[in-house]
Design an enzyme around this catalytic site. Structure first.
Site, mmCIF file in Angstrom:
data_model
loop_
_atom_site.group_PDB
_atom_site.id
_atom_site.type_symbol
_atom_site.label_atom_id
_atom_site.label_comp_id
_atom_site.label_asym_id
_atom_site.label_seq_id
_atom_site.Cartn_x
_atom_site.Cartn_y
_atom_site.Cartn_z
ATOM 1 C CB CYS A 292 3.422 -2.616 -11.768
ATOM 2 S SG CYS A 292 2.158 -1.360 -11.547
ATOM 3 C CB ALA B 110 1.991 -0.158 -7.638
ATOM 4 N NE ARG C 1 1.479 3.307 0.291
ATOM 5 C CZ ARG C 1 2.350 2.587 1.014
ATOM 6 N NH1 ARG C 1 2.316 1.293 0.975
ATOM 7 N NH2 ARG C 1 3.262 3.173 1.754
ATOM 8 C CG HIS D 53 9.785 2.346 -4.182
ATOM 9 N ND1 HIS D 53 10.077 1.098 -3.692
ATOM 10 C CD2 HIS D 53 8.451 2.490 -4.047
ATOM 11 C CE1 HIS D 53 8.957 0.523 -3.272
ATOM 12 N NE2 HIS D 53 7.960 1.351 -3.478
#
Lengths: 538, 456
Positions: free
Chosen positions: A56, A59, A90, A191
């Site tokens: 999503c 994320a 991550r 992003h």
């Protein structure tokens, strides 16, 4: 079987008609006849009910871009889960350095407002403000990120107001990201939102950037498994000064000075091209698409970089380092190549990895026959030339586009950044090196397939049809292919190995791939009592 | 490592969580749903939740965790998710052909107020297939609550009583534990000669074998027919107050099957209690095989007591596991110094404090709604000999140089644990092995050459 023989309709037979119509547009095959990439549907909604690998907006924003900034405390404003799942999963390695002491590193921690039912009913602004007060008192961070989650957008908490008040109270930057999970269609929206805020709020606020003749930023490098450190090692040997990596092992204090660099490198095109473009407009900083994954790719990138500055000494030193590094790794690489040669692979990974790793696999004599991205846009497949033709839709319109203008004080012509004449710079631009990316398609072999937002069912079908020797995927796919007898490597986490970038990374990758292919257990799947005599004793 | 954590005490950490010891409801609901054979869990919300939950489960079990999502975008968030759920149900049955879809909500669909039961009723469900649901808002409780809520959903939708005399069979609600733990509990009950139906049952689902073929619905999991028939069982063993008690209560109300609340059978006392409940409920004798297993544990406890007796331990994790483990640690003569769970519920503190008081242990700190920052602060004030809990404890372990024994969920950095039980007497042996050997490794690592010994 090659893609030309593949009948996509056969794969899609069980789909309801509407799903077939949707999914067919997300698959293209590469044939020798086609001159350029056929249009592929990307960055559009996932069909409800389809088992997609997508995440999503939150994320993408918190998990990928802003979470790794090591000296910022990132508070997830929402119920506990979102913060929890993006905690330590991550592998953005980070360490203390001259500018960031160990007591200023928060990236191994998880901060969540842990919203409860009453907070959802009455609003969470007070709780958030109080948590900011507390973490400032306990940790004294240099700056704070606030990432919002689905319910926060719905209940309408005004993060801007809370952040502003907290900034005034504590005298540090508190940056908020309206990255609710439902925004956009995948991580990609996050992003973009993260890039916008970093661009608007952090970059350009510093006055103490490094000094050097060739100062660079490495954008879209997240230091998974230490990739960024291997890249830094090589670049610094050549004579570059790495100002900041964005955002692997990155620090707020360094990102503030991003504008002082002479050149931006773009590693992950998808997650960070926004910043590269905006910095070009605002500061005149030129950008170069690079790839440090793969030996040949790294060499090509290093030569491109040297050409960007055009300095003869730099070009010569680049060749010295390339020669030295090659000499160190070639015998070992050849040894692994003998195991890997001729093998085929699928690559289903987000960002640019499905593209980048094709170079490293070529170094090993392997070929990617099916490749897909989880959250790419058309330009990641077809190249940046198609950007003007991409239609915006309701989902993409929700992500604000910043109106960036040249900075009246800090803008400098790009040729001056690179310390060259306008004519020489123009030649460089015309050669297609700067501000350019041709996408994944040109590097795909003939007879291969590109697939956008590949889902579980299609993946399973394609494995059944093509029987690849290896699959590169995320953790959710990993064990599925194992059950089918196909080895897999996680290209998000590298199965906790790495680095895979640069020269030394290539060897680690080669060893990991060779090992995955040759696990003795693959030959032991069928028990001896189920083997017929004609199959022999193996 | 965690160098930014100040030397305690910190009075100002009152809001939110720093390094949580819990996660959100849908993860538990998804895990419970995977314990039904032929079930595809479905996450009703934006797709990131589903991706996160599948990722977290996959990392712990190293096995596929399949689930679909309603894939909300902004439109669905504004106009409601009914269309997305109906489309999902249609597509899931067409493409993945499960026997049952278990829908759980997310904070998104909860906040906009989607009426999931009504949407399900309005959906096209093929003949002989089922769609069940559980409300799992992430802003209430934890992953354990979500597991419990899906268990309640399974009972509410499926279990039936036909009014005939109850069958000589026991229902087992195993709690939020690994497949190996479920397998071990079933083995003990089977050893006693009592037929059982266990649900959820993730054995052979989340620890499935590699057979050169992928099965979206592995052979394991509780059969739907057995779940339906569980309303006709003689009694239900509800293992773990947090994860199983409420589902057992519903089954008791709905079908008249009496539920016996028990701790998770971790440790000798809790395993004894399980066996006594079966013995009393069905009038069966305890077989010699279990006598022998139990005797081996007691023998081992006496043989090894000096490895761990009197050592202080900090333990954190899910309440059902922590409660049973604390009881066992006390039985081993260890001192639970800090006991913490992220899941709320005052009963946790009452239960643990009661155990400590009974054992005459003073000065321990117990907190239900805590986080790992709290735990770290306590340890910084006064350290312990051993840390027990999930993977997230490794940072404190390193920062404070304390050995860590991994138990609970999630364990992402070690292998094989989902296949090795901590329940039952065999689980006791494994726990003693882990605790003893971890402390001995530490002693060997730290001691002077002259104290480095062959026989301990």
């Amino acid at each position: 079987m090659t893609a030309t023989d593949l009948n996509v309709d056969d794969i899609m037979a069980p789909y309801p008609d509407k799903v077939i119509k949707n999914r067919k547009k997300h698959i293209v095959t590469k044939t020798a006849q086609a001159g350029s990439c056929p249009q592929i549907e990307a960055n559009t909604r996932t069909v409800p009910g389809i088992i997609s690998q997508r995440g999503c907006c939150y994320a993408g924003c918190k998990g990928v871009v802003v979470g790794p900034i090591k000296d910022m405390i990132t508070i997830t404003h929402g119920p506990i889960g979102c913060g929890y799942y993006s905690w330590g999963t991550r592998r953005n390695k980070a360490r203390a350095d001259d500018r960031t002491p160990p007591e200023q590193i928060y990236s191994a921690m998880c901060f969540s407002t842990d919203m409860q039912e009453s907070d959802i009913v009455f609003g969470g602004e007070k709780k958030l403000a109080k948590m900011i007060d507390e973490v400032v008192e306990i940790f004294h961070p240099r700056a704070i990120n606030i990432c919002s989650t689905c319910p926060i957008g719905l209940i309408g908490d005004d993060l801007g107001a809370v952040s502003k008040a907290a900034e005034e109270k504590h005298g540090i930057q508190v940056i908020h990201y309206n990255c609710e999970g439902y925004k956009g269609v995948s991580q990609s929206a996050g992003h973009h939102i993260a890039n916008n805020q970093i661009m608007e709020r952090i970059i350009g606020t510093g006055t103490d950037g490094p000094t050097g003749d060739y100062i660079i930023n490495i954008l879209g490098e997240y230091n998974i498994g230490g990739d960024g450190w291997e890249i830094e090692r090589i670049l610094e040997d050549i004579g570059y000064t790495v100002n900041s990596i964005l955002t692997g092992d990155s620090a707020y204090v360094n990102i503030k000075n991003l504008h002082t660099a002479h050149l931006n490198l773009v590693q992950c095109h998808r997650s960070i091209n926004y910043i590269a473009e905006m910095m070009e407009t605002k500061y005149g900083t030129p950008w170069l698409k690079v790839n440090f994954i793969g030996v040949e790719a790294t060499i090509a990138t290093l030569r491109d970089m040297a050409q960007c500055f055009g300095n003869e000494d730099l070009i010569a030193q680049t060749e010295v380092v390339i020669e030295r590094e090659l000499a160190a790794i070639t015998p070992e690489l050849e040894r692994y190549r003998s195991i890997c040669e001729g093998k085929t692979a699928f690559a289903f990974v987000g960002g640019s990895r499905s593209h980048h790793y094709q170079y490293l696999l070529k170094d090993l004599g392997m070929e990617v026959i099916v490749a897909g991205y989880e959250f790419a846009h058309r330009d990641d497949y077809e190249g940046r030339d198609v950007i003007p033709t991409i239609r915006s839709d309701a989902d993409s319109k929700n992500i604000p586009e910043l109106n960036i203008e040249p900075d009246p004080e800090m803008y400098e012509e790009p040729n001056l950044h690179l310390n060259m004449s306008r004519e020489k710079y123009n030649e460089l631009v015309e050669s297609g090196r700067l501000a350019s990316y041709a996408g994944m398609y040109p590097d795909m072999p003939d007879g291969s397939i590109m697939i956008d937002d590949p889902n579980h069912y299609e993946t399973e079908e394609l494995i059944g049809i093509f029987h690849p020797d290896l699959i590169f995927s995320g953790v959710r796919d990993k064990y599925i292919s194992h059950k089918m007898g196909v080895p897999s490597k996680q290209l998000h986490s590298y199965d906790y190995s790495g680095p895979y970038a640069g020269f030394r990374g290539a060897i680690i990758f080669a060893q990991d791939v060779a090992n995955a292919l040759s696990v003795p257990a693959w030959k032991m799947i069928t028990p001896p009592w189920e083997k017929s005599e004609t199959q022999g004793s193996e | 490592m965690l160098d930014c954590t100040p030397e305690g005490p910190v009075e100002t950490h009152t809001t939110g969580k720093i390094n949580p010891a819990k996660t959100c409801q849908p993860l538990g609901a998804m895990y419970a749903a995977l314990g039904i054979h032929g079930c595809l869990p479905h996450s009703h919300g934006s797709q990131g939740c589903c991706a996160y939950h599948r990722m977290a489960l996959t990392r712990h079990f190293r096995d596929p965790a399949m689930a679909s999502s309603s894939s909300f975008t902004e439109g669905a968030s504004v106009f409601g998710g009914a269309a997305n759920l109906k489309t999902s149900i249609k597509n899931v049955f067409a493409i993945y052909n499960p026997d049952i879809i278990a829908v759980h909500t997310t904070c998104l669909s909860e906040t906009i107020g989607d009426d999931v039961p009504t949407i399900i009723r309005q959906s096209e469900i093929p003949e002989g297939k089922y769609v069940i649901h559980a409300n799992t808002p992430s802003y209430h409780g934890s992953h354990v609550t979500g597991f419990s809520n899906m268990c309640k959903g399974i009972v509410s939708y499926l279990a039936e009583s036909d009014g005939t005399p109850k069958k000589e069979r026991v229902n087992i609600f195993p709690g939020f534990v690994n497949p190996a733990d479920m397998r071990e509990v079933r083995r003990i009950v089977t050893e006693m000669g009592v037929p059982s139906v266990m649900y959820p049952d993730t054995t052979d689902v989340m620890d499935s074998p590699l057979l050169n073929r992928y099965e979206m619905y592995p052979r394991g999991g509780a059969a739907i027919a057995d779940i339906i028939d569980s309303g006709n069982s003689k009694m239900t063993l509800a293992l773990g107050a947090w994860s199983s008690a409420e589902a057992a209560a519903i089954l008791q109300d709905k079908c008249g099957v009496p539920g016996v609340p028990l701790k998770l059978p971790i440790g000798v006392k809790a395993t004894d209690a399980l066996i006594m409940a079966v013995k009393d409920g069905f009038g069966v004798d305890v077989p010699e095989s279990l006598d022998i297993e139990r005797g081996q544990v007691i023998d081992t406890m006496i043989d090894t007591h000096f490895h761990y007796q009197g050592k202080t331990v900090a333990i954190f994790g899910d309440p059902d596991i922590v409660i049973a483990m604390t009881e066992f640690l006390i039985t081993l003569g260890m001192i639970p110094k800090y006991v913490l769970t992220g899941t709320n519920g005052k009963q946790f503190e009452t239960t643990i404090n009661g155990m400590l008081a009974e054992a005459g242990i003073e000065g321990s700190k117990v907190r239900a709604e805590g986080d790992l920052f709290d735990l770290h602060e306590w340890i910084k004030e006064e350290s312990v000999d051993l840390l027990m809990g999930n993977t997230h404890g490794k940072y404190i372990a390193r920062a404070e140089d304390i050995p860590l024994v991994r138990i609970g969920f999630p364990i992402m950095d070690r292998a094989v644990h989902p296949l090795m039980p901590v329940t039952g007497y065999r689980g006791c042996l494994r726990l003693i092995e882990m605790i003893s050997n971890t402390l001995l490794e530490r002693r060997d690592r730290d001691c002077a050459d002259e104290d480095y010994e062959l026989v301990l």
